[in-house]
Design a protein around this motif. Structure first.
Motif, PDB file in Angstrom:
ATOM      1  N   ARG A   1       0.838  -1.204   0.000  1.00  0.00           N
ATOM      2  CA  ARG A   1       0.000   0.000   0.000  1.00  0.00           C
ATOM      3  C   ARG A   1       0.872   1.253   0.000  1.00  0.00           C
ATOM      4  O   ARG A   1       0.620   2.198  -0.739  1.00  0.00           O
ATOM      5  CB  ARG A   1      -0.932  -0.006   1.212  1.00  0.00           C
ATOM      6  CG  ARG A   1      -1.870   1.171   1.242  1.00  0.00           C
ATOM      7  CD  ARG A   1      -2.767   1.124   2.487  1.00  0.00           C
ATOM      8  NE  ARG A   1      -3.745   2.165   2.420  1.00  0.00           N
ATOM      9  CZ  ARG A   1      -5.017   1.973   2.125  1.00  0.00           C
ATOM     10  NH1 ARG A   1      -5.464   0.763   1.860  1.00  0.00           N
ATOM     11  NH2 ARG A   1      -5.860   2.980   2.087  1.00  0.00           N
TER      12      ARG A   1
ATOM     13  N   GLU B   1       2.561   1.641  -3.477  1.00  0.00           N
ATOM     14  CA  GLU B   1       1.627   2.159  -4.478  1.00  0.00           C
ATOM     15  C   GLU B   1       1.370   3.646  -4.283  1.00  0.00           C
ATOM     16  O   GLU B   1       1.337   4.416  -5.245  1.00  0.00           O
ATOM     17  CB  GLU B   1       0.309   1.379  -4.444  1.00  0.00           C
ATOM     18  CG  GLU B   1       0.438  -0.040  -4.953  1.00  0.00           C
ATOM     19  CD  GLU B   1       0.966  -0.117  -6.382  1.00  0.00           C
ATOM     20  OE1 GLU B   1       0.526   0.672  -7.237  1.00  0.00           O
ATOM     21  OE2 GLU B   1       1.839  -0.969  -6.629  1.00  0.00           O
ATOM     22  N   ALA B   2       1.202   4.071  -3.037  1.00  0.00           N
ATOM     23  CA  ALA B   2       0.974   5.491  -2.753  1.00  0.00           C
ATOM     24  C   ALA B   2       2.195   6.321  -3.129  1.00  0.00           C
ATOM     25  O   ALA B   2       2.061   7.407  -3.709  1.00  0.00           O
ATOM     26  CB  ALA B   2       0.623   5.691  -1.279  1.00  0.00           C
TER      27      ALA B   2
ATOM     28  N   LYS C   1       4.568   5.557  -5.370  1.00  0.00           N
ATOM     29  CA  LYS C   1       4.727   5.582  -6.825  1.00  0.00           C
ATOM     30  C   LYS C   1       3.684   6.482  -7.484  1.00  0.00           C
ATOM     31  O   LYS C   1       3.996   7.182  -8.447  1.00  0.00           O
ATOM     32  CB  LYS C   1       4.682   4.168  -7.387  1.00  0.00           C
ATOM     33  CG  LYS C   1       5.948   3.406  -7.054  1.00  0.00           C
ATOM     34  CD  LYS C   1       6.054   2.115  -7.815  1.00  0.00           C
ATOM     35  CE  LYS C   1       7.426   1.508  -7.543  1.00  0.00           C
ATOM     36  NZ  LYS C   1       7.710   0.396  -8.429  1.00  0.00           N
ATOM     37  N   THR C   2       2.473   6.485  -6.959  1.00  0.00           N
ATOM     38  CA  THR C   2       1.444   7.382  -7.473  1.00  0.00           C
ATOM     39  C   THR C   2       1.864   8.832  -7.271  1.00  0.00           C
ATOM     40  O   THR C   2       1.575   9.695  -8.102  1.00  0.00           O
ATOM     41  CB  THR C   2       0.085   7.109  -6.776  1.00  0.00           C
ATOM     42  OG1 THR C   2      -0.302   5.765  -7.052  1.00  0.00           O
ATOM     43  CG2 THR C   2      -0.988   8.062  -7.254  1.00  0.00           C
ATOM     44  N   GLY C   3       2.595   9.084  -6.201  1.00  0.00           N
ATOM     45  CA  GLY C   3       3.101  10.419  -5.911  1.00  0.00           C
ATOM     46  C   GLY C   3       4.392  10.757  -6.652  1.00  0.00           C
ATOM     47  O   GLY C   3       4.991  11.803  -6.427  1.00  0.00           O
ATOM     48  N   GLY C   4       4.854   9.846  -7.515  1.00  0.00           N
ATOM     49  CA  GLY C   4       6.045  10.100  -8.315  1.00  0.00           C
ATOM     50  C   GLY C   4       7.358   9.754  -7.631  1.00  0.00           C
ATOM     51  O   GLY C   4       8.427  10.126  -8.099  1.00  0.00           O
TER      52      GLY C   4
ATOM     53  N   GLU D   1       9.973   7.078  -6.856  1.00  0.00           N
ATOM     54  CA  GLU D   1      10.387   5.778  -7.373  1.00  0.00           C
ATOM     55  C   GLU D   1      11.604   5.202  -6.650  1.00  0.00           C
ATOM     56  O   GLU D   1      11.753   3.996  -6.568  1.00  0.00           O
ATOM     57  CB  GLU D   1      10.706   5.893  -8.867  1.00  0.00           C
ATOM     58  CG  GLU D   1       9.527   6.304  -9.725  1.00  0.00           C
ATOM     59  CD  GLU D   1       8.554   5.178  -9.986  1.00  0.00           C
ATOM     60  OE1 GLU D   1       8.965   4.013  -9.940  1.00  0.00           O
ATOM     61  OE2 GLU D   1       7.371   5.472 -10.236  1.00  0.00           O
TER      62      GLU D   1
ATOM     63  N   LEU E   1       0.214  12.590   0.523  1.00  0.00           N
ATOM     64  CA  LEU E   1      -0.037  11.701  -0.605  1.00  0.00           C
ATOM     65  C   LEU E   1      -1.360  10.957  -0.415  1.00  0.00           C
ATOM     66  O   LEU E   1      -1.671  10.513   0.694  1.00  0.00           O
ATOM     67  CB  LEU E   1       1.083  10.668  -0.731  1.00  0.00           C
ATOM     68  CG  LEU E   1       2.475  11.178  -1.056  1.00  0.00           C
ATOM     69  CD1 LEU E   1       3.480  10.026  -0.966  1.00  0.00           C
ATOM     70  CD2 LEU E   1       2.503  11.797  -2.436  1.00  0.00           C
ATOM     71  N   PRO E   2      -2.128  10.811  -1.484  1.00  0.00           N
ATOM     72  CA  PRO E   2      -3.371  10.027  -1.383  1.00  0.00           C
ATOM     73  C   PRO E   2      -3.069   8.593  -0.948  1.00  0.00           C
ATOM     74  O   PRO E   2      -2.110   7.985  -1.414  1.00  0.00           O
ATOM     75  CB  PRO E   2      -3.926  10.044  -2.812  1.00  0.00           C
ATOM     76  CG  PRO E   2      -3.259  11.196  -3.486  1.00  0.00           C
ATOM     77  CD  PRO E   2      -1.923  11.354  -2.817  1.00  0.00           C
ATOM     78  N   ASN E   3      -3.874   8.074  -0.053  1.00  0.00           N
ATOM     79  CA  ASN E   3      -3.775   6.694   0.450  1.00  0.00           C
ATOM     80  C   ASN E   3      -2.505   6.405   1.244  1.00  0.00           C
ATOM     81  O   ASN E   3      -2.162   5.236   1.448  1.00  0.00           O
ATOM     82  CB  ASN E   3      -3.913   5.681  -0.694  1.00  0.00           C
ATOM     83  CG  ASN E   3      -5.237   5.797  -1.384  1.00  0.00           C
ATOM     84  OD1 ASN E   3      -6.270   5.924  -0.744  1.00  0.00           O
ATOM     85  ND2 ASN E   3      -5.221   5.785  -2.701  1.00  0.00           N
TER      86      ASN E   3
ATOM     87  N   CYS F   1       1.197   3.437   6.856  1.00  0.00           N
ATOM     88  CA  CYS F   1       2.199   3.443   5.771  1.00  0.00           C
ATOM     89  C   CYS F   1       3.438   4.217   6.210  1.00  0.00           C
ATOM     90  O   CYS F   1       4.567   3.793   5.938  1.00  0.00           O
ATOM     91  CB  CYS F   1       1.620   4.084   4.511  1.00  0.00           C
ATOM     92  SG  CYS F   1       0.402   3.075   3.649  1.00  0.00           S
TER      93      CYS F   1
END
Length: 86
Positions: free
Chosen positions: A31, A34-35, A37-40, A42, A58-60, A65
């Protein structure tokens, strides 16, 4: 003089090896990965330039987390940036 956007000066050689690694190699929570990586985010090097406050935006990406991420960083001698880093 502190190099901008280069956290490597903060760490010894053993710890520096983590900075170029993908976050999948360090962060145990899918989780959180994913949050991030969604936030850029890496790489571990990108991650350590952010503060807990930044991550919580960051979302989620919640407290659990954050806890998993901070613990994983600490196990390798790494940490997030202080909340007042900007």
């Amino acid at each position: 003089f502190v190099p901008e956007n280069d956290p490597s000066f903060l760490y010894d050689q053993e710890t520096k090896k983590w900075l170029g690694e993908d976050i999948d190699e360090l962060v145990p929570s899918m989780r959180a990965i994913e949050a991030l990586k969604t936030g850029g985010i890496e790489t571990v090097g990108q991650l350590v330039q952010l503060s807990a406050r930044d991550l919580m935006k960051l979302p989620n990406f919640g407290r659990k987390c954050l806890k998993h991420t901070v613990e994983a960083l600490a196990e390798q001698g790494l940490s997030l940036a202080p909340d007042d880093h900007r």
